[in-house]
Design a protein around this motif. Structure first.
Motif, short mmCIF file in Angstrom:
data_model
loop_
_atom_site.label_atom_id
_atom_site.label_comp_id
_atom_site.label_asym_id
_atom_site.label_seq_id
_atom_site.Cartn_x
_atom_site.Cartn_y
_atom_site.Cartn_z
N VAL A 87 36.32 -1.74 7.06
CA VAL A 87 36.66 -3.09 6.92
C VAL A 87 34.70 -3.40 6.25
O VAL A 87 33.81 -3.90 4.99
N ALA A 88 34.34 -3.65 7.79
CA ALA A 88 32.95 -4.44 7.36
C ALA A 88 31.92 -3.76 7.47
O ALA A 88 30.82 -4.00 6.09
N SER A 89 32.29 -1.82 7.30
CA SER A 89 31.41 -1.08 6.61
C SER A 89 31.20 -1.32 4.59
O SER A 89 30.62 -1.13 4.60
N ALA A 90 32.30 -1.53 4.19
CA ALA A 90 32.79 -1.26 2.99
C ALA A 90 31.88 -3.15 2.64
O ALA A 90 31.25 -2.25 1.65
N VAL A 91 32.47 -3.70 3.10
CA VAL A 91 31.62 -5.15 2.84
C VAL A 91 29.82 -4.52 2.55
O VAL A 91 29.03 -5.08 2.16
#
Length: 105
Positions: A12-16
């Motif tokens: 999720v952090a990577s996608a954000v």
């Protein structure tokens, strides 16, 4: 279960972070010089187009993959995977910046 949650959080952090890179693609492309300019022959787009899609995907996934490797799962195969991805990324950026020949790529 805790490790699965950690992987999900990293994803999720990577996608954000990738979304943020994409949102600021034009200024990042100008600052880095990663722009594709129309030439009237093959490149028929109206305006200069940022070439940072690879950067937007690679950098966040590399950072979070490295963090996962360093702090959670010290798997030897991960070092090889990160090195191979980094080499492919470097070739792609070099091709976008200076235009490598197909043979050299």
């Amino acid at each position: 279960m805790g490790q699965v949650l950690t992987i999900a959080e990293f994803c999720v952090a990577s996608a954000v972070l990738s979304a943020i890179f994409c949102f600021y693609a034009a200024p990042i492309g100008r600052v880095t010089g990663l722009l594709d300019h129309p030439d009237g022959a093959l490149k028929l787009h109206r305006d200069s187009t940022p070439l940072i899609g690879g950067v937007a995907l690679f950098l966040p996934s590399f950072v979070f993959s490295f963090a996962y490797f360093a702090f959670h799962n010290n798997a030897p195969l991960m070092v090889l995977s990160l090195a191979a991805a980094s080499a492919m990324f470097a070739v792609g950026v070099a091709d976008d910046r200076i235009g490598l020949s197909p043979k050299l790529r």
